[in-house]
Design an enzyme around this catalytic site. Structure first.
Site, PDB file in Angstrom:
ATOM      1  N   TRP A 105       0.816  -1.222   0.000  1.00 29.34           N
ATOM      2  CA  TRP A 105       0.000   0.000   0.000  1.00 29.34           C
ATOM      3  C   TRP A 105       0.842   1.262   0.000  1.00 29.34           C
ATOM      4  CZ3 TRP A 105      -4.443  -0.378  -2.033  1.00 29.34           C
ATOM      5  CH2 TRP A 105      -5.145  -1.570  -1.922  1.00 29.34           C
ATOM      6  N   ASP A 185      -1.165   6.773   6.143  1.00 34.41           N
ATOM      7  CA  ASP A 185      -2.293   5.934   5.724  1.00 34.41           C
ATOM      8  C   ASP A 185      -2.531   4.942   6.865  1.00 34.41           C
ATOM      9  OD1 ASP A 185      -4.041   4.100   4.658  1.00 34.41           O
ATOM     10  OD2 ASP A 185      -2.817   3.606   2.904  1.00 34.41           O
ATOM     11  N   LYS A 209     -12.805  -1.034   7.111  1.00 35.62           N
ATOM     12  CA  LYS A 209     -12.189  -2.025   8.006  1.00 35.62           C
ATOM     13  C   LYS A 209     -12.657  -1.759   9.438  1.00 35.62           C
ATOM     14  CE  LYS A 209      -8.704  -1.654   4.545  1.00 35.62           C
ATOM     15  NZ  LYS A 209      -8.943  -2.807   3.755  1.00 35.62           N
TER      16      LYS A 209
HETATM   17  N1  PMP Z   1      -4.327   1.675   2.061  1.00 38.64           N
HETATM   18  C1  PMP Z   1      -4.464   0.560   2.796  1.00 38.64           C
HETATM   19  C2  PMP Z   1      -3.532   0.341   3.946  1.00 38.64           C
HETATM   20  C3  PMP Z   1      -5.452  -0.371   2.474  1.00 38.64           C
HETATM   21  O1  PMP Z   1      -5.583  -1.492   3.188  1.00 38.64           O
HETATM   22  C4  PMP Z   1      -6.319  -0.122   1.384  1.00 38.64           C
HETATM   23  C5  PMP Z   1      -7.437  -1.061   1.003  1.00 38.64           C
HETATM   24  N2  PMP Z   1      -7.345  -2.349   1.376  1.00 38.64           N
HETATM   25  C6  PMP Z   1      -6.143   1.049   0.648  1.00 38.64           C
HETATM   26  C7  PMP Z   1      -5.147   1.923   1.025  1.00 38.64           C
HETATM   27  C8  PMP Z   1      -7.023   1.374  -0.521  1.00 38.64           C
HETATM   28  O2  PMP Z   1      -8.252   1.711  -0.028  1.00 38.64           O
HETATM   29  P1  PMP Z   1      -9.513   2.037  -0.940  1.00 38.64           P
HETATM   30  O3  PMP Z   1      -9.886   0.770  -1.614  1.00 38.64           O
HETATM   31  O4  PMP Z   1     -10.515   2.516   0.058  1.00 38.64           O
HETATM   32  O5  PMP Z   1      -9.106   3.093  -1.889  1.00 38.64           O
END
Ligand code: PMP
Length: 374
Positions: A105, A185, A209
């Site tokens: 991520w 994040d 989450k």
């Molecule tokens: N950052 C992290 C740490 C994530 O776990 C996720 C989704 N699993 C995201 C970003 C992306 O999130 P979204 O699908 O809400 O854009």
């Protein structure tokens, strides 16, 4: 009614109490004669709902008064772009930013930022090529190459796919050059433990989450970081414009905000963030103990001090049993355990709403399965 133990990484399980309240209020929210999905975001009922959600969140986390709380859309993925759009500046005043890459991520965030402007890689555990499993730890302080002029330092404090969590953000904040704000994040572990917001300039998290349904994205931003966006970025992307309009420049994701507000109230009833952290630690310890006691039948490659309390990836010594494991787990009412395709194997996500009983059921299943197939 049949409810499974849902270990999905997100959208994920929600507290049963919250879902029952949503169900009870679905057609008639507290005497309004209609449900939250059907009411105007500018009406007095929804005005109360969003104000209560923000107040409860501020109380839960202890958000200082000089930080704004924004309820946005576009997910954490939109924040990968919105952060640099707002914070880097433009023209002669353009700055760079630093990114620490600790998993899939933060790597995506770093790549997306490069579409806006050149940003720096301040450290990547992957780039050093030492980890056969990709990402299994956080960089050591001596591995950081930080720019004292950076507009911000970006981190992902819990890597959902690799199961790497930063447990010592005081140490991380202590590495920051003076005046460089930390941007994090926190999508997959926000609200799972106490949080000192003062260590950060900006925190963002997708909701699906630990916050509520997908569709709302939380941003907590220190006020001095507002108003830095170039004038020509779209207004919906400008934090200052969103803050000035109470997150309602346009129609917000009303239903998701309402459910998130109920989750915040539920969390207060669990003893707040310290209360939920105690349960979360117990849950994670149960699963790691089962993995570590399995004599190699199960394996989690993450360094002990970076193991995530929320997302626990693990592989089987005999990958040919993966399908058998998943099918038997599902038959036992344990679902959402398939690992992310980039790392394979299994992943158990133990967010706030997963009760201890669900984790006990998983651990019993893992022990039985190992005994049967060892
Ligand atoms: N950052 C992290 C740490 C994530 O776990 C996720 C989704 N699993 C995201 C970003 C992306 O999130 P979204 O699908 O809400 O854009």
């Amino acid at each position: 009614m049949h409810r499974v133990w849902n270990f999905s990484a997100g959208p994920a399980t929600l507290p049963t109490e919250v879902l029952l309240q949503v169900q009870a209020e679905l057609l008639d929210w507290q005497g309004a004669g209609c449900g939250v999905m059907e009411m105007s975001h500018r009406g007095k009922e929804f005005t109360r709902i969003i104000a209560a959600a923000e107040a409860d969140l501020r109380e839960l986390i202890g958000i200082p008064a000089d930080y704004k709380v924004l309820f946005l859309q576009g997910g954490a993925t939109q924040q990968f772009a919105q952060v640099p759009m707002n914070l880097l500046g433009r023209g002669a005043a353009r700055k760079s930013a630093d990114y620490i890459v600790t998993g899939a991520w933060s790597k995506k965030a770093w790549k997306e930022a490069q579409r806006i402007a050149p940003v720096r890689l301040a450290a990547s555990v992957e780039a050093r090529g030492e980890a056969a499993d990709g990402f299994t730890r956080l960089p050591r302080p001596d591995e950081l190459d930080l720019d004292a002029q950076a507009a911000y330092l970006h981190v992902c404090t819990n890597e959902t796919i690799h199961g790497v969590e930063c447990h010592d953000d005081a140490a991380l904040a202590a590495q920051l050059p003076a005046g460089v704000p930390l941007v994090a994040d926190m999508s997959s572990h926000i609200l799972s433990r106490p949080l000192d917001v003062r260590r950060y300039g900006l925190i963002y998290a997708g909701a699906q989450k630990n916050i509520g349904p997908s569709g709302v994205t939380l941003v907590i931003v220190r006020e001095d970081l507002l108003g830095r966006a170039p004038a020509d970025i779209p207004s919906v992307m400008d934090y200052q414009v969103m803050a000035d309009n109470g997150s309602m420049l346009n129609t917000p994701p009303t239903f998701a905000i309402y459910v998130a507000g109920l989750v915040f109230q539920w969390l207060k009833r669990q003893g707040g963030l310290a209360g939920i952290q105690a349960v979360n630690r117990q849950k994670a310890e149960l699963v790691y103990a089962a993995i570590d006691a399995s004599q190699g039948f199960y394996r989690n490659p993450v360094a002990a001090d970076c193991r995530s309390c929320m997302n626990i990836p693990f592989t089987l010594a005999r990958p040919e049993l993966d399908g058998v494991f998943l099918a038997a787990a599902e038959a036992a009412g344990l679902v959402g355990l398939k690992g992310h395709k980039s790392v394979g194997g299994m992943r158990a996500s133990l967010y706030n709403a997963m009760p201890l009983d669900g984790v006990r059921a998983l651990v019993d299943f893992m022990n039985d399965f190992a005994a049967k197939h060892a």
